[in-house]
Design a protein around this motif. Sequence first.
Motif, PDB file in Angstrom:
ATOM      1  N   UNK A 196      41.380  -0.528 -18.530  1.00  0.00           N
ATOM      2  CA  UNK A 196      41.023  -1.069 -19.833  1.00  0.00           C
ATOM      3  C   UNK A 196      40.330  -0.031 -20.685  1.00  0.00           C
ATOM      4  N   UNK A 197      39.114   0.325 -20.297  1.00  0.00           N
ATOM      5  CA  UNK A 197      38.308   1.219 -21.137  1.00  0.00           C
ATOM      6  C   UNK A 197      37.932   2.522 -20.443  1.00  0.00           C
ATOM      7  N   UNK A 198      37.868   2.512 -19.124  1.00  0.00           N
ATOM      8  CA  UNK A 198      37.490   3.704 -18.379  1.00  0.00           C
ATOM      9  C   UNK A 198      36.006   3.954 -18.278  1.00  0.00           C
ATOM     10  N   UNK A 199      35.180   3.072 -18.859  1.00  0.00           N
ATOM     11  CA  UNK A 199      33.724   3.274 -18.831  1.00  0.00           C
ATOM     12  C   UNK A 199      32.984   2.037 -18.321  1.00  0.00           C
ATOM     13  N   UNK A 200      33.658   1.164 -17.629  1.00  0.00           N
ATOM     14  CA  UNK A 200      33.071  -0.044 -17.023  1.00  0.00           C
ATOM     15  C   UNK A 200      32.514  -1.035 -18.039  1.00  0.00           C
ATOM     16  N   UNK A 201      33.057  -1.011 -19.242  1.00  0.00           N
ATOM     17  CA  UNK A 201      32.560  -1.913 -20.282  1.00  0.00           C
ATOM     18  C   UNK A 201      33.420  -3.163 -20.460  1.00  0.00           C
ATOM     19  N   UNK A 202      34.647  -3.166 -19.921  1.00  0.00           N
ATOM     20  CA  UNK A 202      35.542  -4.302 -20.205  1.00  0.00           C
ATOM     21  C   UNK A 202      35.831  -5.185 -19.001  1.00  0.00           C
ATOM     22  N   UNK A 203      35.758  -4.654 -17.798  1.00  0.00           N
ATOM     23  CA  UNK A 203      35.978  -5.445 -16.592  1.00  0.00           C
ATOM     24  C   UNK A 203      37.419  -5.596 -16.161  1.00  0.00           C
ATOM     25  N   UNK A 204      38.370  -5.019 -16.876  1.00  0.00           N
ATOM     26  CA  UNK A 204      39.783  -5.168 -16.510  1.00  0.00           C
ATOM     27  C   UNK A 204      40.103  -4.591 -15.141  1.00  0.00           C
ATOM     28  N   UNK A 205      39.334  -3.616 -14.705  1.00  0.00           N
ATOM     29  CA  UNK A 205      39.608  -2.924 -13.443  1.00  0.00           C
ATOM     30  C   UNK A 205      38.819  -3.497 -12.269  1.00  0.00           C
ATOM     31  N   UNK A 206      38.271  -4.685 -12.404  1.00  0.00           N
ATOM     32  CA  UNK A 206      37.411  -5.259 -11.374  1.00  0.00           C
ATOM     33  C   UNK A 206      38.174  -5.522 -10.078  1.00  0.00           C
ATOM     34  N   UNK A 207      37.597  -5.041  -8.983  1.00  0.00           N
ATOM     35  CA  UNK A 207      38.064  -5.307  -7.625  1.00  0.00           C
ATOM     36  C   UNK A 207      36.842  -5.699  -6.800  1.00  0.00           C
ATOM     37  N   UNK A 208      37.061  -6.069  -5.562  1.00  0.00           N
ATOM     38  CA  UNK A 208      35.937  -6.339  -4.657  1.00  0.00           C
ATOM     39  C   UNK A 208      35.831  -5.201  -3.645  1.00  0.00           C
ATOM     40  N   UNK A 209      34.617  -4.770  -3.397  1.00  0.00           N
ATOM     41  CA  UNK A 209      34.333  -3.897  -2.266  1.00  0.00           C
ATOM     42  C   UNK A 209      33.339  -4.660  -1.401  1.00  0.00           C
ATOM     43  N   UNK A 210      33.769  -4.984  -0.199  1.00  0.00           N
ATOM     44  CA  UNK A 210      32.987  -5.841   0.705  1.00  0.00           C
ATOM     45  C   UNK A 210      32.524  -7.113   0.000  1.00  0.00           C
ATOM     46  N   UNK A 211      33.400  -7.701  -0.809  1.00  0.00           N
ATOM     47  CA  UNK A 211      33.117  -8.962  -1.472  1.00  0.00           C
ATOM     48  C   UNK A 211      32.364  -8.851  -2.781  1.00  0.00           C
ATOM     49  N   UNK A 212      31.894  -7.666  -3.119  1.00  0.00           N
ATOM     50  CA  UNK A 212      31.141  -7.453  -4.361  1.00  0.00           C
ATOM     51  C   UNK A 212      32.097  -7.032  -5.476  1.00  0.00           C
ATOM     52  N   UNK A 213      31.977  -7.680  -6.635  1.00  0.00           N
ATOM     53  CA  UNK A 213      32.799  -7.300  -7.786  1.00  0.00           C
ATOM     54  C   UNK A 213      32.299  -5.974  -8.338  1.00  0.00           C
ATOM     55  N   UNK A 214      33.200  -5.002  -8.429  1.00  0.00           N
ATOM     56  CA  UNK A 214      32.854  -3.678  -8.956  1.00  0.00           C
ATOM     57  C   UNK A 214      33.933  -3.213  -9.915  1.00  0.00           C
ATOM     58  N   UNK A 215      33.551  -2.336 -10.811  1.00  0.00           N
ATOM     59  CA  UNK A 215      34.489  -1.733 -11.753  1.00  0.00           C
ATOM     60  C   UNK A 215      35.097  -0.504 -11.091  1.00  0.00           C
ATOM     61  N   UNK A 216      36.361  -0.586 -10.741  1.00  0.00           N
ATOM     62  CA  UNK A 216      36.999   0.486  -9.979  1.00  0.00           C
ATOM     63  C   UNK A 216      37.146   1.779 -10.765  1.00  0.00           C
ATOM     64  N   UNK A 217      37.032   1.716 -12.083  1.00  0.00           N
ATOM     65  CA  UNK A 217      37.122   2.943 -12.882  1.00  0.00           C
ATOM     66  C   UNK A 217      35.889   3.818 -12.706  1.00  0.00           C
ATOM     67  N   UNK A 218      34.815   3.249 -12.170  1.00  0.00           N
ATOM     68  CA  UNK A 218      33.563   3.988 -12.044  1.00  0.00           C
ATOM     69  C   UNK A 218      33.162   4.280 -10.603  1.00  0.00           C
ATOM     70  N   UNK A 219      33.998   3.919  -9.641  1.00  0.00           N
ATOM     71  CA  UNK A 219      33.712   4.195  -8.229  1.00  0.00           C
ATOM     72  C   UNK A 219      34.622   5.321  -7.781  1.00  0.00           C
ATOM     73  N   UNK A 220      34.017   6.460  -7.418  1.00  0.00           N
ATOM     74  CA  UNK A 220      34.799   7.593  -6.928  1.00  0.00           C
ATOM     75  C   UNK A 220      35.311   7.292  -5.521  1.00  0.00           C
ATOM     76  N   UNK A 221      36.435   7.870  -5.183  1.00  0.00           N
ATOM     77  CA  UNK A 221      37.029   7.679  -3.867  1.00  0.00           C
ATOM     78  C   UNK A 221      36.010   7.913  -2.756  1.00  0.00           C
TER      79      UNK A 221
END
Length: 154
Positions: free
Chosen positions: A38-63
Amino acid sequence: MATRLRVNGTPRDVDLPDDVPLLWVLRDALGLTGTKYGCGVAACGSCTVHIDGEAVRSCQVALADVWGEVTTIEALGTADALHAVQAAWVEHQVAQCGYCQSGQIMQAAALLAETPDPSDDEIDAAMAGNLCRCGTYPRIRAAIRSAARSLREA
């Protein structure tokens, strides 16, 4: 050297630099395109996934910073049944353009996993970081309430 991730219940090896955002690992390396850019800066939430059940913005989590199992929209339901949130989205006809919906649904599922009977204020607070260009916020809230009821009754 490849990095091993567990994505949607399956171990996956990816040979990418440690600083590549999880979003691009999912979309480009693993072909899981349900997670949207969506935005690439974690401002829109379009990239939301779960990591261990927690909602996170995948655009801001490095591999290199992925700390647990990743779940994407592709694994939220099963082949036989939609997740309660997905079913409620359909029932309430939430989606218009649909672009933000995978992030909205993943955020709502994380909320309901933590708070089975959220108040309107809790729904609004949890969903505040997920933007909808079409303005379907009243339907989003109604769908979350409906999904919460379904999950509690199951």
